[in-house]
Scaffold this motif. Structure first.
Motif, PDB file in Angstrom:
ATOM      1  N   LYS A   1      -1.691   5.273   8.035  1.00 13.37           N
ATOM      2  CA  LYS A   1      -1.837   4.574   6.757  1.00 13.37           C
ATOM      3  C   LYS A   1      -3.025   3.610   6.769  1.00 13.37           C
ATOM      4  N   VAL A   2      -4.095   4.128   7.350  1.00 14.32           N
ATOM      5  CA  VAL A   2      -5.311   3.325   7.402  1.00 14.32           C
ATOM      6  C   VAL A   2      -6.105   3.555   6.123  1.00 14.32           C
ATOM      7  N   GLY A   3      -6.612   2.476   5.566  1.00  8.58           N
ATOM      8  CA  GLY A   3      -7.397   2.574   4.334  1.00  8.58           C
ATOM      9  C   GLY A   3      -6.524   2.547   3.094  1.00  8.58           C
ATOM     10  N   ALA A   4      -7.182   2.742   1.972  1.00 12.69           N
ATOM     11  CA  ALA A   4      -6.470   2.654   0.674  1.00 12.69           C
ATOM     12  C   ALA A   4      -5.508   3.834   0.500  1.00 12.69           C
ATOM     13  N   LYS A   5      -4.375   3.509  -0.076  1.00  9.44           N
ATOM     14  CA  LYS A   5      -3.374   4.551  -0.332  1.00  9.44           C
ATOM     15  C   LYS A   5      -3.877   5.459  -1.454  1.00  9.44           C
ATOM     16  N   PRO A   6      -3.838   6.780  -1.249  1.00  9.00           N
ATOM     17  CA  PRO A   6      -4.270   7.697  -2.305  1.00  9.00           C
ATOM     18  C   PRO A   6      -3.384   7.526  -3.559  1.00  9.00           C
ATOM     19  N   GLU A   7      -3.981   7.491  -4.720  1.00  5.79           N
ATOM     20  CA  GLU A   7      -3.264   7.341  -5.985  1.00  5.79           C
ATOM     21  C   GLU A   7      -3.368   8.625  -6.799  1.00  5.79           C
TER      22      GLU A   7
END
Length: 404
Positions: free
Chosen positions: A158-164
């Motif tokens: 869960k590295v970086g921005a969560k995909p939306e």
């Protein structure tokens, strides 16, 4: 081609009664006299025990005799008035009423215009739905890619921005194509004579209301607490004069039942509103057993149908002469025998004739029962009844005259 008629109407002068019944008064204003059937056909009148009148599609009266399947043809509904009668001189052809046809065509044009607008809206809605379906298909592709990105993001700690994932676009319901309006059915439109008759009847109602409102015409009746006076017989109350204020709103004169309705019985929307108000407890007075004063009626006749003033009405002269020089009268009769006779005829029409040689009549009515019914009617309408012998003599004379 001249119509072969089984019966015609002869116009009789107003009766000498005072006051006059509503039905007789309105017949006089319509026709310049009171119509009475005169048989012209091969069926002797003594074999016709009353019957029911109706009007055929072509405007001719039809008589349906009691105890018979015969249908007797009479004159046209607009062909029985004297010159000057309110319903006299109306075209009797069978063409459609031009005003009704014009209005119907205008309504049909409006329906067609609305349908054209609905078709354009349908095409636009269908295109919008097709665009929405395509957007949804594209979203489905993106959602698959998003699912893969999300799994990668989770497995990578869960590295970086969560995909939306973009929001799922809505797909509107499939639009329904508009139903085209039905073709104009001219068979349901009134004929010219029907429409003109209705207009003149409405004018007659307006004249009566105006005369009552101004006090030129004195009207009496039995008060009934009901917006539509629908009870079969009035309660045994005294007839009273109806105030001019009652006619500040035009009322519905109903000559078939000698009544004045609080509300126009032909206006279904207004009638429903008034009936709902009556159920809510509002008191609305109608009147039954309605009568009109003779002098006021004759003055009204000379006012709204001037030609009647030049037409012979009875042995004493024209309407104008009667208004200008009223007949001298003796003491007012104690009982309204004219109304008695009319009620007697209605009872015979409903319950069957009586032949003294084969009493009871075809429907089981006896003269004794007829006298009893008339005694009850007198007590209900007059508050008292004549002597038993007087009623018997009157009924016997009526039956003998009618050929029963």
């Amino acid at each position: 081609m001249t119509d072969e008629l089984d019966f015609t109407f002869e116009l009789m002068p107003l009766s000498d009664e005072e006051p006059l019944s509503l039905s007789e008064a309105m017949q006089f204003l319509r026709y310049g006299g009171v119509p009475r059937i005169r048989y012209e056909g091969v069926i002797p009148s003594r074999q016709i025990e009353g019957g029911r009148l109706s009007i055929a599609d072509d405007g001719h009266y039809v008589l349906h005799p009691l105890y018979s399947d015969a249908r007797l043809r009479g004159p046209h509904a607009l062909d029985i008035a004297k010159v000057g009668g309110v319903l006299f001189g109306v075209a009797k052809d069978d063409r459609l009423d031009p005003e009704a046809l014009e209005n119907a065509n205008a309504c049909q044009d409006l329906r067609l215009a609305r349908h054209d607008g609905a078709k354009r809206d349908f095409a636009e809605n269908k295109a919008r739905r097709a665009d929405a379906v395509e957007l949804h298909r594209q979203w489905q592709v993106l959602s698959v890619e998003f699912a893969q990105q999300f799994r990668t993001w989770e497995s990578g700690g869960k590295v970086g921005a969560k995909p939306e994932c973009p929001e799922e676009p809505a797909i509107p319901d499939e639009p329904m194509p508009p139903t085209p309006p039905a073709a104009l059915d001219t068979t349901c439109l009134p004929k010219a004579w029907q429409a003109e008759k209705e207009r003149r009847e409405a004018a007659l109602q307006a004249h009566l209301n105006d005369a009552a409102r101004s006090g030129r015409l004195k009207i009496l009746g039995v008060q009934v607490d009901d917006p539509l006076c629908l009870e079969p017989s009035p309660p045994p109350r005294q007839r009273c004069q109806i105030s001019v204020e009652y006619f500040s709103i035009s009322r519905d004169f109903d000559p078939d039942y000698e009544r004045i309705h609080f509300v126009d019985s032909n206006n279904s929307a207004a009638t429903e509103d008034y009936l709902l108000a009556a159920l809510a407890g509002e008191t609305m007075h109608s009147y039954s057993n309605v009568t009109l004063d003779r002098e006021g009626l004759l003055a009204l006749a000379a006012e709204i149908a001037p030609a009647l003033a030049h037409t012979e009405q009875n042995a004493t002269g024209s309407v104008a002469a009667q208004v200008a020089t009223p007949k001298k009268r003796g003491p007012k009769p104690k009982y309204d025998w004219g109304s008695f006779d009319r009620r007697l005829q209605l009872v015979l029409d409903d319950e069957g004739a009586i032949n003294p040689k084969i009493d009871p009549g075809p429907k089981g009515l006896t003269q004794a029962r007829l006298e009893e019914k008339m005694t009850e009617w007198c007590e209900s309408n007059w508050g008292t009844a004549p002597a038993e012998s007087s009623i018997r003599d009157r009924v016997s004379a009526f039956l003998a005259k009618a050929g029963n």
